[in-house]
Motif scaffolding. Structure first.
Motif, mmCIF file in Angstrom:
data_model
loop_
_atom_site.group_PDB
_atom_site.id
_atom_site.type_symbol
_atom_site.label_atom_id
_atom_site.label_comp_id
_atom_site.label_asym_id
_atom_site.label_seq_id
_atom_site.Cartn_x
_atom_site.Cartn_y
_atom_site.Cartn_z
ATOM 1 N N SER A 160 0.756 -1.344 0.031
ATOM 2 C CA SER A 160 -0.033 -0.176 -0.070
ATOM 3 C C SER A 160 0.920 1.105 0.035
ATOM 4 N N GLU A 161 2.043 1.325 0.391
ATOM 5 C CA GLU A 161 2.937 2.501 0.430
ATOM 6 C C GLU A 161 3.664 2.602 -0.848
ATOM 7 N N PHE A 162 3.427 1.451 -1.691
ATOM 8 C CA PHE A 162 4.416 1.602 -2.981
ATOM 9 C C PHE A 162 3.440 1.443 -4.498
ATOM 10 N N ALA A 163 4.073 2.205 -5.512
ATOM 11 C CA ALA A 163 3.331 2.333 -6.789
ATOM 12 C C ALA A 163 3.490 1.019 -7.614
ATOM 13 N N GLY A 164 4.534 0.288 -7.319
ATOM 14 C CA GLY A 164 4.898 -0.760 -8.146
ATOM 15 C C GLY A 164 6.414 -1.369 -7.883
ATOM 16 N N LEU A 165 6.602 -2.605 -8.763
ATOM 17 C CA LEU A 165 7.933 -3.257 -8.379
ATOM 18 C C LEU A 165 8.439 -3.743 -9.846
ATOM 19 N N GLN A 166 9.517 -3.521 -10.090
ATOM 20 C CA GLN A 166 10.295 -4.170 -11.263
ATOM 21 C C GLN A 166 11.362 -5.122 -10.900
ATOM 22 N N VAL A 167 11.513 -6.303 -11.300
ATOM 23 C CA VAL A 167 12.682 -7.153 -11.167
ATOM 24 C C VAL A 167 13.311 -7.339 -12.510
ATOM 25 N N LEU A 168 14.560 -7.277 -12.551
ATOM 26 C CA LEU A 168 15.318 -7.362 -13.940
ATOM 27 C C LEU A 168 16.352 -8.377 -13.678
ATOM 28 N N LEU A 169 16.441 -9.385 -14.232
ATOM 29 C CA LEU A 169 17.813 -10.311 -14.583
ATOM 30 C C LEU A 169 18.370 -10.350 -15.732
ATOM 31 N N ARG A 170 19.749 -9.974 -15.604
ATOM 32 C CA ARG A 170 20.547 -10.131 -16.878
ATOM 33 C C ARG A 170 21.203 -11.419 -16.807
ATOM 34 N N GLU A 171 20.960 -12.015 -17.810
ATOM 35 C CA GLU A 171 21.574 -13.650 -17.896
ATOM 36 C C GLU A 171 22.732 -13.704 -18.639
ATOM 37 N N HIS A 172 22.947 -12.672 -19.472
ATOM 38 C CA HIS A 172 24.437 -12.618 -19.975
ATOM 39 C C HIS A 172 24.678 -11.272 -20.494
ATOM 40 N N PRO A 173 25.916 -10.781 -20.912
ATOM 41 C CA PRO A 173 26.136 -9.177 -21.102
ATOM 42 C C PRO A 173 25.001 -8.749 -22.255
ATOM 43 N N GLY A 174 24.421 -9.480 -22.919
ATOM 44 C CA GLY A 174 23.607 -8.941 -24.196
ATOM 45 C C GLY A 174 22.169 -9.416 -23.939
ATOM 46 N N ALA A 175 21.806 -10.002 -22.955
ATOM 47 C CA ALA A 175 20.407 -10.408 -22.891
ATOM 48 C C ALA A 175 19.880 -10.348 -21.309
ATOM 49 N N TRP A 176 18.620 -9.687 -21.317
ATOM 50 C CA TRP A 176 18.007 -9.646 -19.910
ATOM 51 C C TRP A 176 16.388 -9.417 -19.958
ATOM 52 N N ALA A 177 15.869 -9.846 -18.854
ATOM 53 C CA ALA A 177 14.274 -9.907 -18.870
ATOM 54 C C ALA A 177 13.907 -9.157 -17.554
ATOM 55 N N THR A 178 12.701 -8.803 -17.746
ATOM 56 C CA THR A 178 11.807 -8.048 -16.544
ATOM 57 C C THR A 178 10.650 -8.461 -16.173
ATOM 58 N N TYR A 179 10.220 -8.410 -15.045
ATOM 59 C CA TYR A 179 8.805 -8.545 -14.696
ATOM 60 C C TYR A 179 8.447 -7.393 -13.972
#
Lengths: 126, 126, 126, 126, 126, 126
Positions: F102-121
């Protein structure tokens, strides 16, 4: 041994007219991210290798002659292959005209031409 | 001294079965970001240390044998501790089978195992 | 919302022939480090946004038409200002010809023209 | 030659009270991103230069004495210019109290004071 | 949506005098690496979001008031907690005095206080 | 909107047993560099999004359950495809058990799996 590194960059056009350069034979370009590193055996009176402002300014002055240039038409590269290695050596040579080598142990110039490839030219003094 | 560096990466599983490795004793894994650096005293006819395409291709070929592998079952690592240092040395040894050392001054292989830790193996030739 | 990003780069020459671009009016060049990001509201059957290999290959195919090019002579940019923003939009448009937008929520293309400046073009679908 | 590098950082205040430091004469501060590199000629029984956990812990212990400090009031820097070079040397000296140099070939401490400038202090043993 | 980002940095001292900030209550400092991002729905006549030189200069001018400062004594922060979030908001507010918001869709200011932590302040216009 | 990001990483083994994953079907591994971002519309009493120490500690606690693990045998991933996207979602879900949304507007989690590729939720609250 101590060292100090400062960074800058240039954005140049050039061609590499030899069949062995494949697609790089034609006119293309590069951002060259530059890292210049001065080395000293011992620090001087101010406990520094070189003043960061002075180093940044010296590198910027040398790079000013290359910024936004077409190296194929640049007097220092006409008729020469302006490879990343050659440009690194050129920047090193021009920097060396601007400081007293007797105070330093060496100089390295590193040029990153893309995120996955870079070249250096390194010289020891004395 | 001139140098050229090119980058690639591998994503491997392995275990480090010695009690002193603590939680890394079990099966886990790593992305190893690889930087291979060739050194030369003087540039050759094309004013380069090595063609970037050739260097990238040579490194990729060597890494192909390790990509997506479980090093615990890999013939080159069975019964050996596949530490980052050992893998760096292995990649260096495999690269050296693929070029003429007499043209170069040395080779460094750097492996980043996470954003805050990396290892190198460096060899001078001749 | 999920996203996947993959990276590549191009090395191009171009000029920006408007007096307001100052020293960038002449023929110069840039390494444009490209990051393409696909967004999806929900993951598909393989629990991915897009296969990384497929995304990397799609981006590489689109960039192949620009690699080592002089954009001043490139059919897609003749008579247009090939600013970083415009090239980002162009790459986005070309990528969108190659996947089914109905499966995705949006696409962002980011181009780094030097270590301290980058531009994006971002589009939401549907 | 093998090497292992681990990273940490400190956030310190200090002033550089000499007119030649210009605007850095007054109280200001810096995040110093620290990279410590140990070198060995040959690997030991565990096929490592040093355990990453041990190296990280050793560096953290040394940096704990500097974290969130005003170096102008720190006993190790009172009356001395706490330049980046000097802090790098200080960290190196403190690290050297904590390991057996006879097992190693050298140590480098690198401090990045901002994204475009860094300094190192490097020492060979034996 | 298009965006343009340019980078700079400041090196400041400050204290965060609340017990909940733990060791950061005392005088310490930080390098704050700053990324300012302008957003536009459509590009203008020059096919850009903003001229990179103009954006860089605008950001530098705003940061000049903070460079090498002790924020505890800075008129804009006396009596306020100069957290990274607050400084990001402050830089955003100062930037907004210097361009015509009607041409833009939004502005983000990102401040990296160390390699593993950063904060942003983001505002949409209109 | 304000945000705060902190970083950490995990080193995991896993396999992706579907023919469409090609060489990633077998046991391999990855370093996943993790960036967790909390968003708030307005800052709280201490002028922060969240205390950096608290955020770092919360992320570390969640990641502790994954460090040096073989995800194929991890209770939260048995029988599921542990793609980067899925792991990002998992970390996000686990983080959300540890703070008051309730105190926050949102959350992002980013995972870099190698220097040239990453994903977020990324998730918005409320």
């Amino acid at each position: 041994m101590y060292s100090l590194t400062v960074c800058d960059h240039i954005m140049i056009a050039h061609s590499l007219p030899d069949p062995r350069f494949g697609p790089a034979q034609g006119m293309h370009g590069a951002t060259m991210a530059v890292e210049a590193t001065w080395r000293r055996h011992e620090l001087g009176p101010l406990s520094i290798v070189m003043d960061i402002g002075e180093a940044t300014s010296m590198l910027a002055t040398v790079l000013d002659a290359l910024r936004y240039e077409n190296l194929d038409e640049h007097p220092d590269f006409v008729g020469r292959l302006s490879t990343t290695e050659t440009v690194a050596r050129h920047i090193s040579d021009k920097l060396r005209e601007r400081f007293d080598e007797s105070e330093f142990a060496g100089l390295q110039v590193l040029l990153r031409e893309h995120p996955g490839a870079w070249a250096t030219y390194d010289v020891n003094f004395g």
